[in-house]
Write an enzyme that holds these catalytic residues in place. Structure first.
Site, PDB file in Angstrom:
ATOM      1  N   HIS A 191       0.794  -1.233   0.000  1.00 29.67           N
ATOM      2  CA  HIS A 191       0.000   0.000   0.000  1.00 29.67           C
ATOM      3  C   HIS A 191       0.830   1.289   0.000  1.00 29.67           C
ATOM      4  CE1 HIS A 191      -3.394  -2.545   0.266  1.00 29.67           C
ATOM      5  NE2 HIS A 191      -3.540  -2.620   1.572  1.00 29.67           N
TER       6      HIS A 191
ATOM      7  N   HIS B  49      -9.763   1.987   0.288  1.00 31.30           N
ATOM      8  CA  HIS B  49      -9.602   0.902   1.246  1.00 31.30           C
ATOM      9  C   HIS B  49     -10.636   0.945   2.375  1.00 31.30           C
ATOM     10  CE1 HIS B  49      -7.424  -2.148   3.547  1.00 31.30           C
ATOM     11  NE2 HIS B  49      -6.616  -2.298   2.535  1.00 31.30           N
TER      12      HIS B  49
ATOM     13  N   GLU C 114     -11.582  -3.839  -2.964  1.00 33.57           N
ATOM     14  CA  GLU C 114     -10.669  -2.842  -3.509  1.00 33.57           C
ATOM     15  C   GLU C 114     -10.514  -3.064  -5.013  1.00 33.57           C
ATOM     16  OE1 GLU C 114      -7.024  -3.416  -1.165  1.00 33.57           O
ATOM     17  OE2 GLU C 114      -8.343  -4.356   0.274  1.00 33.57           O
TER      18      GLU C 114
HETATM   19  C1  BGC Z   1      -4.680  -6.533   2.002  1.00 29.49           C
HETATM   20  C2  BGC Z   1      -4.417  -7.282   3.277  1.00 29.49           C
HETATM   21  C3  BGC Z   1      -3.803  -6.357   4.243  1.00 29.49           C
HETATM   22  C4  BGC Z   1      -4.725  -5.207   4.476  1.00 29.49           C
HETATM   23  C5  BGC Z   1      -4.114  -4.227   5.405  1.00 29.49           C
HETATM   24  C6  BGC Z   1      -5.579  -5.382   2.307  1.00 29.49           C
HETATM   25  O1  BGC Z   1      -5.761  -4.617   1.169  1.00 29.49           O
HETATM   26  O2  BGC Z   1      -5.246  -7.352   1.029  1.00 29.49           O
HETATM   27  O3  BGC Z   1      -3.564  -8.369   3.044  1.00 29.49           O
HETATM   28  O4  BGC Z   1      -3.494  -6.981   5.444  1.00 29.49           O
HETATM   29  O5  BGC Z   1      -4.986  -4.569   3.279  1.00 29.49           O
HETATM   30  O6  BGC Z   1      -5.060  -3.522   6.034  1.00 29.49           O
END
Ligand code: BGC
Length: 378
Positions: free
Chosen positions: A132, A206, A343
């Site tokens: 991310h 998210h 997402e």
């Molecule tokens: C991911 C997860 C991750 C999470 C974090 C998601 O987008 O797929 O693996 O732990 O984000 O908050």
């Protein structure tokens, strides 16, 4: 009826039937970051009783209130009441993540023959990756906010310039994300980006949803349908192997409606790697046009959510890392699987996967991406 009375009646009706009649949302103070940068919150409303609040820090959606089948409103996204709680750290509640949302193996990729190294901030199964956007991704920066209005919708545009080299990524990336809330009950998200050097870009929203209302327990009863016949299987580090595998005969088959809880604890290897659902689905529509990706139905409240997107992939994560340590807006701890994310995005680790649709934005190109979350109740 006198002309004047008639006109004022008409004005009142218009005010109640049109989101845009409420005017441009104005930024309101929501606190300051550690270095004293002011953060503002924008409130969007529509004529059907939906209200969305979003702040300039992380372009984070703070709350999203929608009516259930009896018209009773609840806040259906996880989050906190204060900026201070967001600054302490969150698992990306409500945020826009990037420059590269999702994972890049080892935090490394090569572009134009040049190697790039990103900070690694995640280590599923003992395998390091960049997740991310890095240590200070787009979820932790202050964006420039601007209230917008158009017939039938209110909006807020968040803009951010991510400098060349920020978090290890090449090129000055000029990015905006606009949230529109329309009288048709659409939360429409429009991303636009340009760059002055080739760079990977994969931005997504998210938000963690719980259509029963945040703080109201687990999300296992939500029924999902995906327009996706394939997914990208992962290794133990949640990095795609490169294969596009049919979902048929696996717990990842949501081509017909299934409750999240029905197969979430399956001993299937993919489900073990994810600790539940934490995978990218390959959407049937790969045209780049806005197409239906998923529908969600919550039987106790009747709330439904449809997800439409121009993106080729959909990461479905069912809150496997929530552990009750964070207390949410209504004072209740967010426990294991109390929220889920859908997402819309490109596939994880695309910069290292030549067979996946490219995520490289070139100078002179404009990235445009749209996602709609559509709310009804039945
Ligand atoms: C991911 C997860 C991750 C999470 C974090 C998601 O987008 O797929 O693996 O732990 O984000 O908050």
């Amino acid at each position: 009826m006198q002309m004047k009375t008639l006109l004022s009646c008409l004005a009142a009706i218009t005010a109640f039937t049109s989101a845009s009649a409420a005017g441009k949302p104005q930024g309101q103070p929501f606190g300051k970051t550690g270095d004293g940068t002011p953060v503002e919150v924008y409130t969007l409303t529509n004529s059907k009783g939906i209200r969305l609040r979003a702040m300039t820090y992380g372009a984070i959606v703070l709350s999203l209130e929608t009516p259930d089948r009896n018209g009773k409103s609840a806040d259906i996204v996880l989050g906190f009441n204060t900026l201070a709680e967001y600054l302490k750290g969150t698992p990306y509640f409500g945020a826009v993540v990037g420059r590269y949302g999702n994972r890049i193996a080892q935090g490394k990729f090569t572009l134009g023959g040049k190697p790039f190294t990103l900070a690694t901030n995640n280590e599923p199964g003992g395998m390091k990756c960049a997740l991310h956007g890095g240590l200070k991704g787009f979820d932790k920066v202050v964006w420039q906010g601007e209230g917008l209005t158009k017939p039938g919708a209110q909006g807020v545009k968040f803009s951010y310039l991510s400098k060349d080299g920020e978090e290890g990524y090449p090129g000055n990336l000029s990015l905006s994300v606009t949230y529109w809330l329309s009288d048709d009950n659409d939360w429409r998200i429009e991303y636009t980006a340009t760059t002055d050097k080739a760079t990977p870009v994969n931005v997504t929203q998210h938000s963690y949803f719980n259509l029963k209302g945040e703080g109201n327990g687990d999300i296992l009863g939500h029924e999902l349908t995906f327009k996706a016949a394939k997914f990208t299987p992962v290794n133990v580090g949640l990095i795609p192997t490169g294969e596009l595998r049919p979902v048929k005969g696996t717990p990842l088959d949501f081509t017909t409606a299934h409750a999240i809880g029905e197969r979430v604890n399956s001993t299937d290897e993919q489900m073990k790697f994810g600790g539940g659902y934490d995978h990218n689905w390959v959407l049937d529509s790969q045209s780049g046009a806005l197409a239906l990706a998923a529908t969600v139905y919550e039987p106790t409240t009747g709330r439904t959510m449809a997800v439409l997107t121009t993106e080729p992939g959909l990461q479905f994560y069912c809150g496997n890392f929530l552990d009750g340590k964070l207390t949410g807006k209504s004072g209740k701890p967010y426990q294991f699987r109390n929220g889920f994310c859908l997402e819309t995005q490109h596939y994880p680790d695309s910069p290292n996967q030549p067979s996946f649709p490219t995520t490289i934005l070139q100078p002179g190109q404009t990235l445009k991406s749209t996602t709609v979350y559509r709310f009804t109740a039945k």
